[in-house]
Design an enzyme around this catalytic site. Structure first.
Site, PDB file in Angstrom:
ATOM      1  N   PHE A 149       0.806  -1.222   0.000  1.00 33.29           N
ATOM      2  CA  PHE A 149       0.000   0.000   0.000  1.00 33.29           C
ATOM      3  C   PHE A 149       0.836   1.267   0.000  1.00 33.29           C
ATOM      4  O   PHE A 149       0.338   2.338  -0.343  1.00 33.29           O
ATOM      5  CB  PHE A 149      -0.955   0.006   1.212  1.00 33.29           C
ATOM      6  CG  PHE A 149      -0.304   0.364   2.525  1.00 33.29           C
ATOM      7  CD1 PHE A 149      -0.052   1.692   2.846  1.00 33.29           C
ATOM      8  CD2 PHE A 149       0.078  -0.614   3.437  1.00 33.29           C
ATOM      9  CE1 PHE A 149       0.560   2.031   4.062  1.00 33.29           C
ATOM     10  CE2 PHE A 149       0.678  -0.284   4.640  1.00 33.29           C
ATOM     11  CZ  PHE A 149       0.927   1.045   4.952  1.00 33.29           C
ATOM     12  N   LYS A 173      -1.293  -7.199  -9.288  1.00 32.59           N
ATOM     13  CA  LYS A 173      -2.278  -7.252  -8.179  1.00 32.59           C
ATOM     14  C   LYS A 173      -1.846  -6.163  -7.189  1.00 32.59           C
ATOM     15  O   LYS A 173      -1.005  -6.379  -6.337  1.00 32.59           O
ATOM     16  CB  LYS A 173      -2.243  -8.632  -7.513  1.00 32.59           C
ATOM     17  CG  LYS A 173      -3.511  -9.053  -6.803  1.00 32.59           C
ATOM     18  CD  LYS A 173      -4.013  -8.124  -5.726  1.00 32.59           C
ATOM     19  CE  LYS A 173      -3.301  -8.254  -4.404  1.00 32.59           C
ATOM     20  NZ  LYS A 173      -3.690  -7.184  -3.446  1.00 32.59           N
ATOM     21  N   GLU A 176      -4.942  -3.595  -2.077  1.00 37.99           N
ATOM     22  CA  GLU A 176      -6.390  -3.345  -2.031  1.00 37.99           C
ATOM     23  C   GLU A 176      -6.715  -2.061  -1.268  1.00 37.99           C
ATOM     24  O   GLU A 176      -7.834  -1.570  -1.314  1.00 37.99           O
ATOM     25  CB  GLU A 176      -7.111  -4.550  -1.392  1.00 37.99           C
ATOM     26  CG  GLU A 176      -6.774  -4.831   0.074  1.00 37.99           C
ATOM     27  CD  GLU A 176      -5.471  -5.598   0.292  1.00 37.99           C
ATOM     28  OE1 GLU A 176      -4.583  -5.561  -0.589  1.00 37.99           O
ATOM     29  OE2 GLU A 176      -5.344  -6.219   1.372  1.00 37.99           O
ATOM     30  N   SER A 226       5.146  -7.082   3.370  1.00 39.66           N
ATOM     31  CA  SER A 226       5.724  -7.438   4.669  1.00 39.66           C
ATOM     32  C   SER A 226       6.503  -8.760   4.560  1.00 39.66           C
ATOM     33  O   SER A 226       6.245  -9.573   3.663  1.00 39.66           O
ATOM     34  CB  SER A 226       4.613  -7.565   5.694  1.00 39.66           C
ATOM     35  OG  SER A 226       3.662  -8.509   5.237  1.00 39.66           O
ATOM     36  N   CYS A 281       9.441   1.736   3.442  1.00 43.06           N
ATOM     37  CA  CYS A 281      10.327   0.605   3.768  1.00 43.06           C
ATOM     38  C   CYS A 281      11.762   1.083   3.950  1.00 43.06           C
ATOM     39  O   CYS A 281      12.603   0.357   4.455  1.00 43.06           O
ATOM     40  CB  CYS A 281      10.265  -0.442   2.668  1.00 43.06           C
ATOM     41  SG  CYS A 281      10.910   0.173   1.130  1.00 43.06           S
ATOM     42  N   GLU A 383       9.082  -4.432  12.938  1.00 40.75           N
ATOM     43  CA  GLU A 383       8.788  -3.273  12.088  1.00 40.75           C
ATOM     44  C   GLU A 383       7.455  -2.669  12.537  1.00 40.75           C
ATOM     45  O   GLU A 383       6.451  -3.365  12.613  1.00 40.75           O
ATOM     46  CB  GLU A 383       8.677  -3.729  10.626  1.00 40.75           C
ATOM     47  CG  GLU A 383       8.396  -2.571   9.685  1.00 40.75           C
ATOM     48  CD  GLU A 383       8.232  -3.012   8.235  1.00 40.75           C
ATOM     49  OE1 GLU A 383       7.477  -3.956   7.976  1.00 40.75           O
ATOM     50  OE2 GLU A 383       8.867  -2.386   7.371  1.00 40.75           O
TER      51      GLU A 383
HETATM   52  P1  NAD Z   1       1.377  -6.698   3.009  1.00 39.29           P
HETATM   53  O1  NAD Z   1       2.386  -7.777   3.080  1.00 39.29           O
HETATM   54  O2  NAD Z   1       0.265  -6.710   3.982  1.00 39.29           O
HETATM   55  O3  NAD Z   1       0.662  -6.707   1.567  1.00 39.29           O
HETATM   56  C1  NAD Z   1       1.414  -6.687   0.381  1.00 39.29           C
HETATM   57  C2  NAD Z   1       0.598  -7.343  -0.732  1.00 39.29           C
HETATM   58  O4  NAD Z   1       0.363  -8.708  -0.392  1.00 39.29           O
HETATM   59  C3  NAD Z   1      -0.772  -6.705  -0.945  1.00 39.29           C
HETATM   60  O5  NAD Z   1      -1.030  -6.650  -2.325  1.00 39.29           O
HETATM   61  C4  NAD Z   1      -1.726  -7.644  -0.230  1.00 39.29           C
HETATM   62  O6  NAD Z   1      -3.006  -7.698  -0.812  1.00 39.29           O
HETATM   63  C5  NAD Z   1      -1.033  -8.985  -0.340  1.00 39.29           C
HETATM   64  N1  NAD Z   1      -1.256  -9.842   0.849  1.00 39.29           N
HETATM   65  C6  NAD Z   1      -1.452  -9.427   2.127  1.00 39.29           C
HETATM   66  N2  NAD Z   1      -1.570 -10.498   2.942  1.00 39.29           N
HETATM   67  C7  NAD Z   1      -1.447 -11.597   2.165  1.00 39.29           C
HETATM   68  C8  NAD Z   1      -1.471 -13.001   2.435  1.00 39.29           C
HETATM   69  N3  NAD Z   1      -1.639 -13.470   3.662  1.00 39.29           N
HETATM   70  N4  NAD Z   1      -1.294 -13.847   1.410  1.00 39.29           N
HETATM   71  C9  NAD Z   1      -1.099 -13.381   0.152  1.00 39.29           C
HETATM   72  N5  NAD Z   1      -1.071 -12.060  -0.163  1.00 39.29           N
HETATM   73  C10 NAD Z   1      -1.241 -11.181   0.835  1.00 39.29           C
HETATM   74  O7  NAD Z   1       2.164  -5.314   3.027  1.00 39.29           O
HETATM   75  P2  NAD Z   1       1.552  -3.848   3.107  1.00 39.29           P
HETATM   76  O8  NAD Z   1       1.000  -3.650   4.467  1.00 39.29           O
HETATM   77  O9  NAD Z   1       0.707  -3.577   1.934  1.00 39.29           O
HETATM   78  O10 NAD Z   1       2.893  -2.979   2.911  1.00 39.29           O
HETATM   79  C11 NAD Z   1       3.756  -2.659   3.962  1.00 39.29           C
HETATM   80  C12 NAD Z   1       4.924  -3.612   4.004  1.00 39.29           C
HETATM   81  O11 NAD Z   1       5.618  -3.613   2.777  1.00 39.29           O
HETATM   82  C13 NAD Z   1       5.956  -3.202   5.055  1.00 39.29           C
HETATM   83  O12 NAD Z   1       6.400  -4.364   5.709  1.00 39.29           O
HETATM   84  C14 NAD Z   1       7.078  -2.593   4.231  1.00 39.29           C
HETATM   85  O13 NAD Z   1       8.357  -2.631   4.818  1.00 39.29           O
HETATM   86  C15 NAD Z   1       7.017  -3.450   3.015  1.00 39.29           C
HETATM   87  N6  NAD Z   1       7.666  -2.811   1.881  1.00 39.29           N
HETATM   88  C16 NAD Z   1       8.868  -3.291   1.497  1.00 39.29           C
HETATM   89  C17 NAD Z   1       9.541  -2.701   0.447  1.00 39.29           C
HETATM   90  C18 NAD Z   1      10.875  -3.235  -0.006  1.00 39.29           C
HETATM   91  O14 NAD Z   1      11.271  -2.878  -1.097  1.00 39.29           O
HETATM   92  N7  NAD Z   1      11.553  -4.054   0.740  1.00 39.29           N
HETATM   93  C19 NAD Z   1       8.979  -1.604  -0.219  1.00 39.29           C
HETATM   94  C20 NAD Z   1       7.734  -1.137   0.202  1.00 39.29           C
HETATM   95  C21 NAD Z   1       7.086  -1.760   1.258  1.00 39.29           C
END
Ligand code: NAD
Length: 488
Positions: A149, A173, A176, A226, A281, A383
């Site tokens: 997000f 994808k 959301e 994450s 991040c 985090e």
């Molecule tokens: P998230 O892991 O909750 O969601 C990321 C994506 O995965 C979304 O599209 C979501 O719909 C999907 N998703 C969520 N739960 C899922 C599951 N159980 N099974 C399959 N798909 C699932 O992350 P977020 O809250 O959207 O974003 C924040 C996180 O992203 C933080 O941990 C941040 O550090 C990380 N991030 C990392 C980088 C990097 O380059 N390392 C860059 C940006 C963000």
């Protein structure tokens, strides 16, 4: 007015879905619209469109693709503010931050315009008498991208333009929580001349992701989110024989040495920790102050700067920081404030309950600063992904370096010092993928590559730059010998 965000398949918006998810206006704290959830059938439709489109798109020449990518870049430039507004509307970050983030995505599209150069193979003649050897970078097929997000324009732009430039087709994808901007991106790609089916969007949550991960016609998966989900995506994708790169969470430390310019360090650290409400991040979430004297001076300086932070709507030119993305995320971040106090850290700035007067229902909180944080505490280990900064005090540089190297995450890190030897030793020995020297947020430019280490990444291949060429192509090496025709 409420809205609904559809899928985008074969060049058309698709509104079919049994399930919808809520999208919020984080400033007002109100329901703003809905996004559709793609089930197995919709996913199948999108993958099929991408698979069919691959047959012709993979046969286009790199220079034909470049012409389209140039047009795409020009359209992105023209629409940068409108795209950023969509980001601010659903994510909450300030418009200036949003414009900056879209620009970081456009920079990658800029890089794709030179794809003809990057897809050149290597040729060696006479590896043996009359025998030559050459290598080709061939596309993989259908690639998918699953994005978080916090950068709803930038991270999709780090993925699909690179994949397309290399001759692949794509299914995205998006998160959301803020899906509207990604839809606009693919509409602009279509306007630039990307043929129908070459880039598609399916929205949704775990149900949609799971259907994508195991689909037999998916060849490669790029994920950012994450670490728990990144690890799951990596393992599932690998089990199903896909190429996978999965980028996870972070806990980025910044060492401040006693010889640093503490005024400059304080200014930059406040921006790096609290900018975008800490939902980055590459945000700095731990300051490692070398000596008590350094910590005390730095904190005194930072406290003044924190009081000047203006928290409000991302659309207001005065705001430095906007709201968090959802109520659930806000509550999660706030729960760490209570936890940190229980764990014995000293909360010296507490903005956890702050709301701007005009937006009392918005998902806002102010900056929080913990001092005397210890490595065993959960607020140090986990985090938080909000405007919460931890100060850890250490006696010397070696202790600070050891602390960073023992942390499970390794996305970004930084040091503030005037000592070139210390800076060089830090860059050499720190076990982290992206390092800043007197710069707290060292996101590499588009023609280098992005990627952390340890639990911040699952896979070995970074995002954008030359790493992306490696990820989105497979290497074929041909060794050839030609005989003279035998004349009859
Ligand atoms: P998230 O892991 O909750 O969601 C990321 C994506 O995965 C979304 O599209 C979501 O719909 C999907 N998703 C969520 N739960 C899922 C599951 N159980 N099974 C399959 N798909 C699932 O992350 P977020 O809250 O959207 O974003 C924040 C996180 O992203 C933080 O941990 C941040 O550090 C990380 N991030 C990392 C980088 C990097 O380059 N390392 C860059 C940006 C963000």
């Amino acid at each position: 007015m409420s809205y609904e965000v559809p899928h985008f398949i074969q060049g058309k918006k698709i509104s079919a879905s049994n399930r919808k998810l809520e999208i919020y206006d984080p400033v007002q704290g109100k329901l703003a619209g809905h996004v559709l959830v793609a089930d197995r059938q919709i996913v199948q439709q999108a993958i099929l469109a991408a698979k069919q489109a691959f047959k012709t798109w993979s046969l286009t020449t790199p220079s034909q693709r470049t012409k389209i990518l140039f047009r795409f870049k020009a359209l992105l430039d023209k629409n940068i503010e409108a795209l950023a507004k969509l980001v601010t509307q659903e994510h909450g970050k300030t418009l200036a931050e949003a414009i900056g983030s879209v620009q970081r995505g456009i920079d990658v599209v800029d890089f794709t315009c030179g794809i003809t150069h990057h897809l050149k193979g290597v040729f060696t003649d006479h590896v043996a008498t009359g025998i030559d050897c050459y290598s080709l970078h061939q596309p993989l097929g259908v690639c998918i991208g699953i994005t978080p997000f916090n950068f709803p324009a930038m991270i999709p732009l780090w993925m699909f333009p690179m994949a397309l430039a290399c001759g692949n087709t794509f299914v995205l994808k998006p998160s959301e929580k803020d899906p509207s901007c990604s839809l606009r991106l693919v509409e602009l790609a279509q306007e630039a001349g990307v043929p129908d089916g070459v880039v598609n969007i399916v929205h949704g949550d775990k149900e949609t992701v799971d259907a994508l991960l195991i689909h037999p016609d998916v060849n490669a998966i790029s994920f950012v989110g994450s670490s728990t989900v990144a690890e799951y995506v990596y393992k599932t994708g690998m089990t199903h024989h896909k190429r996978v790169q999965a980028f996870g969470g972070a806990k980025n430390h910044c060492i401040v040495m006693p010889d640093a310019d503490l005024d400059q360090a304080a200014e930059q650290l406040v921006a790096a920790a609290y900018g975008s409400a800490g939902e980055r991040c590459m945000a700095i979430s731990v300051v490692v102050a070398v000596s008590d004297e350094t910590a005390d001076k730095l904190i005194a300086n930072m406290k003044i700067k924190i009081t000047h932070l203006k928290i409000g709507s991302g659309f207001s030119a005065d705001s430095d920081v906007g709201p968090l993305v959802t109520q659930a995320h806000l509550e999660r971040v706030q729960s760490y404030i209570a936890l940190g106090k229980e764990e014995g850290a000293k909360l010296i700035v507490d903005g956890s309950q702050y709301k701007p007067k005009e937006f009392t229902n918005g998902f806002f909180m102010g900056a929080c600063l913990f001092d005397h944080v210890q490595p065993h505490m959960r607020i140090y280990k986990e985090e938080i992904f909000g405007p919460v900064l931890c100060i850890v005090r250490v006696a010397n540089f070696d202790d600070g370096l050891k602390l960073i190297n023992e942390h499970e995450y390794g996305n970004g890190t930084a040091i503030f010092t005037r000592d070139g030897y210390i800076a060089r030793t830090f860059a050499d020995q720190v076990q982290v993928g992206m390092v800043g020297i007197n710069l707290p947020v060292p996101v590499p430019v588009a023609y280098h590559s992005f990627g952390g280490w340890k639990r911040s990444i699952f896979s070995d291949i970074g995002m954008y730059g030359s790493e992306a060429i490696r990820f989105y192509t497979k290497l074929k090496t041909v060794t050839q010998r030609w005989m003279p025709r035998i004349s009859s």
